[in-house]
Design a protein around this motif. Structure first.
Motif, PDB file in Angstrom:
ATOM      1  N   GLU A   1      -3.776  13.741  -4.651  1.00 12.63           N
ATOM      2  CA  GLU A   1      -2.747  12.901  -4.123  1.00 12.63           C
ATOM      3  C   GLU A   1      -2.824  11.552  -4.628  1.00 12.63           C
ATOM      4  O   GLU A   1      -1.947  10.774  -4.784  1.00 12.63           O
ATOM      5  N   MET A   2      -4.231  10.933  -4.579  1.00 12.75           N
ATOM      6  CA  MET A   2      -4.288   9.729  -4.699  1.00 12.75           C
ATOM      7  C   MET A   2      -3.981   9.406  -6.459  1.00 12.75           C
ATOM      8  O   MET A   2      -3.322   8.549  -6.731  1.00 12.75           O
ATOM      9  N   LYS A   3      -4.626  10.504  -7.269  1.00 11.45           N
ATOM     10  CA  LYS A   3      -4.189  10.423  -8.538  1.00 11.45           C
ATOM     11  C   LYS A   3      -2.791  10.444  -8.938  1.00 11.45           C
ATOM     12  O   LYS A   3      -2.348   9.621  -9.803  1.00 11.45           O
TER      13      LYS A   3
ATOM     14  N   THR B   1       0.914  -1.189  -0.063  1.00 14.49           N
ATOM     15  CA  THR B   1      -0.020   0.088  -0.126  1.00 14.49           C
ATOM     16  C   THR B   1       0.866   1.155   0.018  1.00 14.49           C
ATOM     17  O   THR B   1       1.653   1.507   0.876  1.00 14.49           O
ATOM     18  N   GLN B   2       0.726   2.197  -1.280  1.00 17.40           N
ATOM     19  CA  GLN B   2       1.505   3.243  -1.064  1.00 17.40           C
ATOM     20  C   GLN B   2       0.579   4.607  -0.271  1.00 17.40           C
ATOM     21  O   GLN B   2      -0.481   4.529  -0.381  1.00 17.40           O
ATOM     22  N   PRO B   3       1.427   5.078   0.560  1.00 19.98           N
ATOM     23  CA  PRO B   3       0.871   6.273   1.232  1.00 19.98           C
ATOM     24  C   PRO B   3       0.608   7.396   0.314  1.00 19.98           C
ATOM     25  O   PRO B   3       1.082   7.532  -0.726  1.00 19.98           O
ATOM     26  N   GLY B   4      -0.172   8.484   0.877  1.00 11.78           N
ATOM     27  CA  GLY B   4      -0.352   9.768   0.127  1.00 11.78           C
ATOM     28  C   GLY B   4       0.881  10.738   0.434  1.00 11.78           C
ATOM     29  O   GLY B   4       1.949  10.131   0.834  1.00 11.78           O
ATOM     30  N   ARG B   5       0.760  11.838  -0.084  1.00  8.04           N
ATOM     31  CA  ARG B   5       2.084  12.635  -0.250  1.00  8.04           C
ATOM     32  C   ARG B   5       2.476  13.047   1.399  1.00  8.04           C
ATOM     33  O   ARG B   5       3.699  13.002   1.786  1.00  8.04           O
TER      34      ARG B   5
END
Length: 652
Positions: free
Chosen positions: A590-592, A316-320
């Motif tokens: 951020e998700m995009k 799972t990649q986190p947001g900025r």
């Protein structure tokens, strides 16, 4: 001063030392190094007379006095004040002070000439031994080791083990033995205290033997390195960095000698095998057999610099934004840790939180983890998954599990082969992986717990003193693992070598605020030194301690949003709606951006495959996809920046 000759010492049938020799000269500063279990502490205890060797001898000059700081002193307790305990170092002076007090008391009722003469003699000896300065000396050393003036009259029993160890170190330093032996002296010291002890050892008039896993401390204090390996004491005429270079050269020579000897052995064995049945060659065969029997075998070089060959990944990649504190305050009664601090942590930040004990570093980690209530706001970013490592969490290991079972519990998706690979990275090999947790040493448990942390699928790590109880090889492995780790982390550590190799930003607590230095630890040290010089020469410079224009070193940042002012404008309802809408847009962007970055990385991986260049159409399609993704990423990033600016303007 001390001669160790042909020393032998056995643990059961294992030779810890086998005909080992070493001469310790006055004023030498020796670093005693080696893997855990090789017998470093045992050697110190033999020099101190606590253990007797099984063979050989340890002889000392008649005027040699020894002071030994060891981990057993952690359990020492007393109702005396820490100042009184430290001043026990001055045995003769204390005895004379008791005599002086008694004589003065007797003279109040019986003023005789012989009492006056006795008082004069005792006071003369007391003064010759600097008796009138012993208290100030004790106070200076205790305060150098991190105690404040108000602590000095508090009973020793009220302090934790680590602080009691500092008192015992102070007592030893005040005794000034001709040989000072320090077994892991930095284990319970914070960074300022470590640096103070460094300077003290550098200027110490006697000889010093240090057992330590702190590379920076060794480099800054010793002029001789003695390595304990294969039952021998190997002498290197320099500090730890010199030892590493010299050992590489010795290993290269030994490797060449080993390979040459092995080639000669193979050639000789081939001759023996070929001609052993021929009577005409029996004399030559016997000669070669005897030569092999007498051969002094060159040992193969063992590579102790273990390498990590495993990628610690998460799905799972986190947001900025990984983590934020807004106007956060934390206090324990009257003791204030944080007061209205703001901090933001971005994806990819690898942060070392450093400073003196008592400033609240561990508290900050618990605040980040949500284990401590605060005033203000604490926010974890989008898709952030964290795990927390601290020494007390070693107790959470299941003592009835073996190592494989314990790691399987941390990550059930890994195969046994993969788990064995991870354990191999942390120096567990062969049947070691089936050991029960309950039979492991403290250092081994630390390695298992760290392996669990890195297998946890967390994209954000909180690590509190992870190098405690680790030897240099294990610290090196942890450094490699964290360098390969693609997530973000905050580490609390006093190990400067470790921090320098794993952190790209430094956090420190000053005036109850979390402050950031945007660079490595080495750059931070230079900046602190420059700031200290500026502060000493100009009171005005204290207000603005940023480097002047044109300096290459980065400026420290004040984390989070700007300070609030009394004339801040109130946000209207209309503006509040706009802020809410912009923040929602920021989250979506951020998700995009995150998804676009993943897609871009996938295309880059495909473009790196040699086979794609044999298919012109596939290559053209990939190039078009890459250009399209790059353009979309730039637009999304620009939109995100504009939304951020809008929020800041609307919020005033």
């Amino acid at each position: 001063m001390i001669a160790i000759t042909n020393l032998s010492y056995f643990l059961g049938d294992r030779a810890l030392y086998d005909s080992a020799s070493l001469h310790i000269k006055p004023k030498q500063k020796i670093g005693l190094i080696g893997l855990n279990g090789t017998g470093k502490s045992t050697l110190l205890r033999m020099i101190n007379g606590e253990f007797q060797p099984d063979g050989g001898s340890i002889s000392k000059s008649g005027d040699c006095t020894i002071g030994f700081l060891n981990q057993d002193l952690l359990s020492y307790q007393s109702d005396d004040s820490i100042l009184a305990v430290a001043m026990q170092a001055f045995e003769r002076q204390n005895h004379l002070q008791i005599q002086i007090d008694k004589i003065l008391h007797d003279m109040e009722t019986d003023y005789k000439d012989d009492l006056v003469d006795k008082l004069a003699r005792v006071q003369e000896e007391f003064e010759a031994l600097d008796g009138y300065t012993i208290q100030s000396k004790a106070e200076a050393i205790l305060e150098g080791l991190g105690f404040v003036t108000d602590d000095l009259q508090r009973p020793l029993r009220l302090f934790s083990g680590g602080w009691r160890m500092r008192v015992m170190l102070a007592k030893l330093l005040l005794q000034k033995p001709s040989l000072l032996m320090l077994d892991e002296p930095t284990n319970h010291l914070d960074l300022p205290s470590i640096q103070w002890v460094e300077k003290y050892v550098q200027n110490y008039e006697g000889a010093v033997i240090v057992v330590s896993h702190d590379r920076a401390f060794l480099d800054n204090t010793i002029d001789v390195t003695v390595e304990v390996a294969n039952g021998k004491l190997n002498y290197y005429a320099g500090n730890y960095s010199y030892y590493l270079e010299e050992k590489d050269q010795r290993n290269e020579i030994q490797r060449g000698a080993y390979e040459n000897q092995q080639a000669k052995i193979r050639q000789t064995e081939k001759f023996i095998e070929r001609f052993k049945a021929k009577a005409t060659k029996s004399k030559q065969v016997q000669s070669r057999v005897k030569a092999l029997d007498k051969l002094e075998v060159v040992d193969q070089v063992v590579d102790e610099n273990a390498k990590v060959h495993f990628r610690f990944q998460f799905t799972t990649q986190p947001g900025r934004h990984v983590f934020q504190l807004e106007d956060a305050s934390k206090a324990y009664g009257e003791k204030v840790i944080l007061d209205g601090t703001n901090v933001t942590m971005e994806r990819g930040d690898k942060i070392a939180l450093i400073g003196a004990n008592g400033r609240g570093k561990s508290t900050v980690l618990r605040v980040v983890a949500g284990d401590e209530p605060i005033e203000g706001k604490r926010r974890l970013g989008h898709n952030v998954m964290f795990t927390f490592y601290a020494q007390h969490q070693l107790e959470s290991l299941n003592i009835n599990h073996n190592l494989i079972e314990e790691l399987k519990y941390a990550n059930s998706t890994k195969t046994e082969t993969e788990l064995r690979t991870v354990l191999g990275c942390f120096l567990f090999s062969g049947d070691d992986v089936f050991k029960k947790i309950k039979v492991l040493s403290g250092g081994e448990k630390s390695r298992v717990a760290l392996a669990k942390v890195l297998l946890s699928q967390a994209n954000f790590l909180l690590l509190d003193e992870p190098t405690n109880h680790l030897d240099m090889q294990s610290v090196n492995i942890l450094i490699q693992a964290l360098q390969q780790y693609e997530g973000s982390y905050i580490v609390v550590s006093h190990d400067r070598y470790f921090v320098e190799n794993i952190a790209n930003k430094i956090w420190y607590i000053e005036d109850h605020q979390i402050k950031e230095y945007p660079g490595t630890y080495q750059e931070y040290e230079v900046w602190v030194e420059e700031r200290g010089l500026v502060s000493a020469t100009s009171a005005k410079a204290v207000v603005s301690s940023a480097p002047p224009q044109g300096k290459s070193s980065p400026q420290p940042a004040s984390n989070g949003s700007a300070q609030k002012t009394n004339n801040s404008r109130q946000i209207s309802n209309e503006d509040a709606q706009k802020v809410k809408k912009a923040k929602k847009q920021i989250e979506e962007l951020e998700m995009k951006i995150n998804n676009l970055e993943i897609d871009k990385k996938t295309v880059e991986t495909k473009l790196a495959e040699p086979s794609v260049y044999n298919d012109a159409k596939a290559l053209a399609d990939l190039n078009r996809s890459y250009a399209d993704l790059k353009q979309k990423l730039e637009k999304a990033t620009e939109a995100w920046e504009n939304a951020m600016i809008e929020v800041e303007e609307l919020a005033g």
